[in-house]
Design an enzyme around this catalytic site. Structure first.
Site, PDB file in Angstrom:
ATOM      1  N   GLU A  46       0.820  -1.215   0.000  1.00 34.96           N
ATOM      2  CA  GLU A  46       0.000   0.000   0.000  1.00 34.96           C
ATOM      3  C   GLU A  46       0.851   1.261   0.000  1.00 34.96           C
ATOM      4  OE1 GLU A  46      -2.942   0.181  -0.693  1.00 34.96           O
ATOM      5  OE2 GLU A  46      -3.642  -1.874  -0.399  1.00 34.96           O
ATOM      6  N   TYR A 129      -6.312   6.752   3.742  1.00 36.39           N
ATOM      7  CA  TYR A 129      -6.503   5.691   2.752  1.00 36.39           C
ATOM      8  C   TYR A 129      -5.766   4.421   3.169  1.00 36.39           C
ATOM      9  CZ  TYR A 129      -5.409   2.473  -0.844  1.00 36.39           C
ATOM     10  OH  TYR A 129      -5.236   1.290  -1.488  1.00 36.39           O
ATOM     11  N   ASP A 147      -9.786   5.613  -2.447  1.00 38.83           N
ATOM     12  CA  ASP A 147      -8.573   6.017  -3.144  1.00 38.83           C
ATOM     13  C   ASP A 147      -8.970   6.721  -4.432  1.00 38.83           C
ATOM     14  OD1 ASP A 147      -9.457   3.900  -4.728  1.00 38.83           O
ATOM     15  OD2 ASP A 147      -7.429   3.577  -5.461  1.00 38.83           O
TER      16      ASP A 147
END
Length: 319
Positions: A46, A129, A147
């Site tokens: 991520e 996020y 996102d």
DNA sequence: GAATCGTGGTA
DNA sequence: TTACCAAGATT
């Protein structure tokens, strides 16, 4: 109650089901989504994927997970090793913060990536996020993940606009929360499905509406594909401090030994540094032919950000 | 809220 | 070739 009209007249279960089916047959087999994934692998992915395309992340992610299978493995290394192994992914502060996150996980969480949104959010380099994404994808929690892909899909499918607003709004978060399935496992699948749809079909430029599993429900198509109401502001690059910072970082990554600062401003051909392994990045930096004060600004910025350290022998990656 | 922060692929 | 864009975070 602004924003509530968007989803009020939708058959949400139908949308959930349609995207779940599409995801099962179409999603890419990404390693951080595989059955043997770990929370650490998901967190690393991520952070690497922040503003960086999947294809460039894949090889670096593999190297990181082989070298540092868990947070404690990275935490015992100097931060500079993380920056060096970051390679050319860009935004090297992410590497620094990921290393700091690994240290925090070792020191404050017993070496295990936390699963709570609040605990994740407290980690360096982890924003709203990433905290939601890790909680959802690594721990199966029900979180509202938003996102850039999900924002664009929601804008078209639900709000009927070509693009989301320039900045994330509270209304968008409310809308995303409204359409999130109540069932926990369905919510995880929904998050991944909408994101994947945005990445593969509902793309920013020339979306592939013919392949879209929910095109019959799309408010933007129904409205006749109205154009964006604003023009995105491009990111300048040539001649900026960023470009110089990037060139300096390339030199530091390639250097085995500290680099004397004065070398950054001089022609590498005159210095015979090809043998030192930093000839090519040094030449690239010299080719920029930037003003001395700009180079000074870039170096000061890197030092201030902790991406470089000044030692008696010269400039080097952080220890 | 706006500005800043890398890099490389694509139209 | 230029400009947009890619699973954002931080100040």
């Amino acid at each position: 109650m602004p924003g509530s009209a968007d989803a009020a007249d939708r058959d949400l279960p139908a949308l959930h089901s349609a995207l779940a089916g599409w995801f099962a047959s179409t999603a890419r087999p990404l390693p951080w989504r595989a059955a043997d994934r770990t929370p650490w692998g998901v967190l690393v992915s991520e952070v690497m994927l922040q503003q960086t395309p999947v294809v460039r992340v894949l090889p670096v992610w593999q190297e990181w997970l082989e070298r540092w299978p868990g947070p404690s493995d990275l935490a015992r290394e100097p931060a500079g090793e993380a920056v060096r192994a970051w390679g050319r992914l860009g935004y090297p502060r992410r590497a620094l913060r990921l290393h700091a996150a690994a240290v925090a996980i070792r020191d404050n969480h017993g070496g295990q990536v936390p699963g709570d949104y609040a605990a994740l959010l407290a980690l360096p380099g982890v924003g709203s996020y990433t905290a939601a994404a890790v909680a959802s994808f690594a721990f199966g929690r029900r979180e509202t993940v938003v996102d850039t892909n999900i924002r664009r899909v929601h804008a078209r499918l639900l709000s009927g606009t070509a693009l989301p607003s320039p900045a994330l709004t509270a209304a968008e978060m409310r809308l995303a929360a409204q359409v999130l399935p109540d069932d926990v496992s369905s919510s995880v699948r929904w998050n991944a499905s909408v994101m994947e749809l945005g990445a593969l079909v509902c793309t920013a430029r020339s979306p592939k509406c013919g392949q879209c599993p929910v095109r019959d429900s799309c408010a933007w198509l129904a409205a006749g594909e109205p154009p964006p109401t604003y023009t995105p502001k491009g990111q300048s690059w040539h001649g900026t401090d960023r470009q110089v910072r990037g060139a300096v970082m390339a030199v530091l990554r390639a250097a085995d030994e500290p680099v004397e600062p004065e070398l950054f401003g001089r022609a590498p051909a005159d210095l015979g540094f090809e043998a030192a392994g930093i000839g090519i990045p040094l030449a690239a930096l010299h080719r920029l032919n930037c003003a001395p004060e700009q180079l000074e600004r870039a170096l000061a910025g890197l030092l201030g950000d902790g991406l470089a350290e000044l030692h008696p022998g010269g400039l080097r990656l952080p220890s």
